[in-house]
Design a protein around this motif. Structure first.
Motif, PDB file in Angstrom:
ATOM      1  N   PRO A 164       0.824  -1.227   0.000  1.00  0.00           N
ATOM      2  CA  PRO A 164       0.000   0.000   0.000  1.00  0.00           C
ATOM      3  C   PRO A 164       0.849   1.266   0.000  1.00  0.00           C
ATOM      4  CG  PRO A 164      -0.834  -1.580   1.596  1.00  0.00           C
ATOM      5  CD  PRO A 164       0.503  -2.089   1.152  1.00  0.00           C
ATOM      6  N   ALA A 165       1.936   1.256   0.768  1.00  0.00           N
ATOM      7  CA  ALA A 165       2.793   2.444   0.836  1.00  0.00           C
ATOM      8  C   ALA A 165       3.491   2.700  -0.498  1.00  0.00           C
ATOM      9  CB  ALA A 165       3.839   2.266   1.939  1.00  0.00           C
ATOM     10  N   VAL A 166       3.991   1.641  -1.107  1.00  0.00           N
ATOM     11  CA  VAL A 166       4.704   1.779  -2.385  1.00  0.00           C
ATOM     12  C   VAL A 166       3.762   2.297  -3.469  1.00  0.00           C
ATOM     13  CG1 VAL A 166       5.848   0.479  -4.235  1.00  0.00           C
ATOM     14  CG2 VAL A 166       6.471   0.077  -1.845  1.00  0.00           C
ATOM     15  N   GLN A 167       2.550   1.800  -3.481  1.00  0.00           N
ATOM     16  CA  GLN A 167       1.593   2.257  -4.486  1.00  0.00           C
ATOM     17  C   GLN A 167       1.207   3.717  -4.273  1.00  0.00           C
ATOM     18  OE1 GLN A 167      -1.509  -0.749  -4.409  1.00  0.00           O
ATOM     19  NE2 GLN A 167      -0.381  -2.055  -5.821  1.00  0.00           N
ATOM     20  N   LYS A 168       1.179   4.164  -3.025  1.00  0.00           N
ATOM     21  CA  LYS A 168       0.942   5.589  -2.763  1.00  0.00           C
ATOM     22  C   LYS A 168       2.094   6.431  -3.321  1.00  0.00           C
ATOM     23  CE  LYS A 168      -1.988   5.488   1.400  1.00  0.00           C
ATOM     24  NZ  LYS A 168      -2.181   4.056   1.582  1.00  0.00           N
ATOM     25  N   ILE A 169       3.326   5.998  -3.084  1.00  0.00           N
ATOM     26  CA  ILE A 169       4.484   6.743  -3.586  1.00  0.00           C
ATOM     27  C   ILE A 169       4.460   6.820  -5.105  1.00  0.00           C
ATOM     28  CG2 ILE A 169       7.002   6.729  -3.783  1.00  0.00           C
ATOM     29  CD1 ILE A 169       7.010   5.448  -0.924  1.00  0.00           C
ATOM     30  N   MET A 170       4.074   5.738  -5.759  1.00  0.00           N
ATOM     31  CA  MET A 170       3.962   5.754  -7.219  1.00  0.00           C
ATOM     32  C   MET A 170       2.895   6.752  -7.670  1.00  0.00           C
ATOM     33  SD  MET A 170       6.278   3.778  -8.422  1.00  0.00           S
ATOM     34  CE  MET A 170       5.720   3.843 -10.129  1.00  0.00           C
ATOM     35  N   LYS A 171       1.806   6.836  -6.909  1.00  0.00           N
ATOM     36  CA  LYS A 171       0.753   7.797  -7.239  1.00  0.00           C
ATOM     37  C   LYS A 171       1.272   9.226  -7.074  1.00  0.00           C
ATOM     38  CE  LYS A 171      -2.468   8.817  -4.309  1.00  0.00           C
ATOM     39  NZ  LYS A 171      -3.606   8.670  -3.377  1.00  0.00           N
ATOM     40  N   TRP A 172       2.050   9.471  -6.005  1.00  0.00           N
ATOM     41  CA  TRP A 172       2.613  10.813  -5.806  1.00  0.00           C
ATOM     42  C   TRP A 172       3.500  11.209  -6.982  1.00  0.00           C
ATOM     43  CZ3 TRP A 172       4.760   9.624  -0.205  1.00  0.00           C
ATOM     44  CH2 TRP A 172       3.686   9.308   0.622  1.00  0.00           C
ATOM     45  N   VAL A 221       4.666  -3.291  -7.956  1.00  0.00           N
ATOM     46  CA  VAL A 221       5.031  -2.030  -8.598  1.00  0.00           C
ATOM     47  C   VAL A 221       5.510  -2.293 -10.027  1.00  0.00           C
ATOM     48  CG1 VAL A 221       7.433  -2.073  -7.784  1.00  0.00           C
ATOM     49  CG2 VAL A 221       6.354   0.113  -8.296  1.00  0.00           C
ATOM     50  N   ASP A 222       5.225  -1.364 -10.917  1.00  0.00           N
ATOM     51  CA  ASP A 222       5.701  -1.451 -12.292  1.00  0.00           C
ATOM     52  C   ASP A 222       7.202  -1.160 -12.297  1.00  0.00           C
ATOM     53  OD1 ASP A 222       6.329  -1.202 -14.957  1.00  0.00           O
ATOM     54  OD2 ASP A 222       4.853   0.361 -15.406  1.00  0.00           O
ATOM     55  N   LEU A 223       8.006  -2.150 -12.643  1.00  0.00           N
ATOM     56  CA  LEU A 223       9.457  -1.994 -12.596  1.00  0.00           C
ATOM     57  C   LEU A 223       9.951  -0.928 -13.568  1.00  0.00           C
ATOM     58  CD1 LEU A 223      10.583  -5.728 -12.325  1.00  0.00           C
ATOM     59  CD2 LEU A 223      10.422  -4.031 -10.501  1.00  0.00           C
ATOM     60  N   ASN A 224       9.248  -0.727 -14.656  1.00  0.00           N
ATOM     61  CA  ASN A 224       9.667   0.277 -15.636  1.00  0.00           C
ATOM     62  C   ASN A 224       9.534   1.699 -15.092  1.00  0.00           C
ATOM     63  OD1 ASN A 224      10.246  -1.613 -17.693  1.00  0.00           O
ATOM     64  ND2 ASN A 224       8.071  -1.730 -18.240  1.00  0.00           N
ATOM     65  N   SER A 225       8.545   1.917 -14.227  1.00  0.00           N
ATOM     66  CA  SER A 225       8.332   3.249 -13.650  1.00  0.00           C
ATOM     67  C   SER A 225       9.056   3.432 -12.324  1.00  0.00           C
ATOM     68  CB  SER A 225       6.833   3.488 -13.421  1.00  0.00           C
ATOM     69  OG  SER A 225       6.107   3.357 -14.624  1.00  0.00           O
ATOM     70  N   ALA A 226       9.423   2.323 -11.694  1.00  0.00           N
ATOM     71  CA  ALA A 226       9.982   2.390 -10.342  1.00  0.00           C
ATOM     72  C   ALA A 226      11.297   3.158 -10.284  1.00  0.00           C
ATOM     73  CB  ALA A 226      10.169   0.992  -9.788  1.00  0.00           C
ATOM     74  N   SER A 227      12.105   3.062 -11.327  1.00  0.00           N
ATOM     75  CA  SER A 227      13.395   3.750 -11.315  1.00  0.00           C
ATOM     76  C   SER A 227      13.221   5.265 -11.242  1.00  0.00           C
ATOM     77  CB  SER A 227      14.203   3.372 -12.558  1.00  0.00           C
ATOM     78  OG  SER A 227      15.447   4.041 -12.574  1.00  0.00           O
ATOM     79  N   ALA A 228      12.335   5.798 -12.099  1.00  0.00           N
ATOM     80  CA  ALA A 228      12.093   7.244 -12.093  1.00  0.00           C
ATOM     81  C   ALA A 228      11.442   7.672 -10.779  1.00  0.00           C
ATOM     82  CB  ALA A 228      11.202   7.629 -13.271  1.00  0.00           C
ATOM     83  N   ALA A 229      10.518   6.853 -10.269  1.00  0.00           N
ATOM     84  CA  ALA A 229       9.869   7.179  -8.997  1.00  0.00           C
ATOM     85  C   ALA A 229      10.874   7.154  -7.854  1.00  0.00           C
ATOM     86  CB  ALA A 229       8.729   6.204  -8.725  1.00  0.00           C
TER      87      ALA A 229
END
Length: 312
Positions: free
Chosen positions: A81-89, A172-180
């Motif tokens: 849940p926390a990781v998905q919030k950070i991705m949303k931010w 988490v989407d690994l492709n977006s995780a680096s930029a996030a």
């Protein structure tokens, strides 16, 4: 725009005072597209600290044997849940980086308009949106700065991907995780993201907007924000400080917002904070002013540094 913002005309003063959104942390109607999303992000960042110990327990259990997929899966599920919030931010910051130039241009057009006849309403939608957005951004970033668990949790997930990519891909989407990950690693992620790729024109607009907000806050002119309207003053202070930081970070001129040729006086920004900000909000704004700008340490005058040191 320089001439428009070089002093606080009665028209500009009235436009800004009327446009400052009320109850900005409860009602996102000041910005119909993204106001509620920013309020949601602020609430999530404020609430994050309550879960830090729970997250640390999950991480410690996983690190007992990092190669154990069951332990890692359990930890990642706890952090999901926390990781998905950070991705949303991160996604919200990307949208805002596209939106900000338009808000700045519309605000300039609004303030350039000839004053309307008595009884008519000024078109202050863009101005309200800009003030409310900048205020919420600096509020989000100051709370993030005081919550180290946000970055630590996401860093753990990024490291886990090297051994357990399939498990991490479930949350988490690994492709977006680096930029996030680069986004959340910043001490002030929203301000850092918004300062990237600003055009020279919009950098100047931000400097000038910070200057006029400082003048609005410090002025004794008739029609200014009443001294007992604490909420409006605090919103203006946040927008002023965020504008200054964005100007300093985006400026291509050596010294940014801390040199004499800057369109905004760093000293007046600090004076507005020290004279008008409530406690502990004052410390939050001065901390952002000192640590989120890029030119403070080298270029801030002794007078500015002394003010910051005395009140921080």
């Amino acid at each position: 725009m320089g001439g428009l913002f070089s002093r606080v005309s009665s028209h500009v003063l009235n436009q800004i005072v009327q446009a400052v959104p009320e109850n900005v942390e409860e009602d996102g109607s000041f910005e119909k597209e993204y106001g509620d999303k920013l309020i949601e992000v602020l609430e999530e960042v404020q609430a994050y600290k309550a879960h830090e110990e729970e997250h640390q327990i999950a991480i410690r259990n996983a690190m007992i044997s990092e190669s154990d997929p069951e332990r890692m899966a359990s930890a990642l599920e706890s952090l999901k849940p926390a990781v998905q919030k950070i991705m949303k931010w991160y996604d919200v910051s990307e949208v805002l980086s596209i939106q900000l130039p338009g808000l700045l241009e519309c605000t300039e057009e609004t303030l350039r308009k000839v004053p309307v006849s008595q009884g008519e309403n000024d078109d202050s939608t863009a101005l309200s949106a800009l003030i409310g957005t900048l205020y919420l951004i600096i509020r989000i970033d100051t709370f993030k700065l005081s919550t180290p668990g946000i970055q630590n949790d996401f860093s753990f997930v990024r490291r886990a991907a090297s051994r357990h990519a399939t498990l991490v891909a479930n949350i988490v989407d690994l492709n977006s995780a680096s930029a996030a990950s680069m986004f959340i690693a910043q001490s002030s992620p929203f301000l850092a993201r918004l300062s990237m790729n600003l055009s020279p024109e919009n950098v100047k607009r931000l400097g000038l907007f910070s200057s006029v907000l400082a003048n609005v806050i410090l002025t004794n002119q008739r029609g200014a924000i009443p001294s007992d309207d604490v909420k409006k003053i605090q919103v203006c202070l946040g927008a002023m400080t965020a504008s200054f930081i964005l100007y300093d970070r985006g400026s291509s001129t050596s010294g940014g917002g801390f040199i004499s040729s800057s369109p905004v006086s760093a000293k007046r920004v600090v004076l507005a904070i020290t004279k008008k900000a409530t406690i502990p909000y004052r410390q939050h704004l001065l901390g952002a002013f000192r640590y989120t700008t890029v030119n403070y340490a080298e270029y801030a005058s002794s007078a500015v540094q002394s003010l910051v040191d005395n009140y921080a």
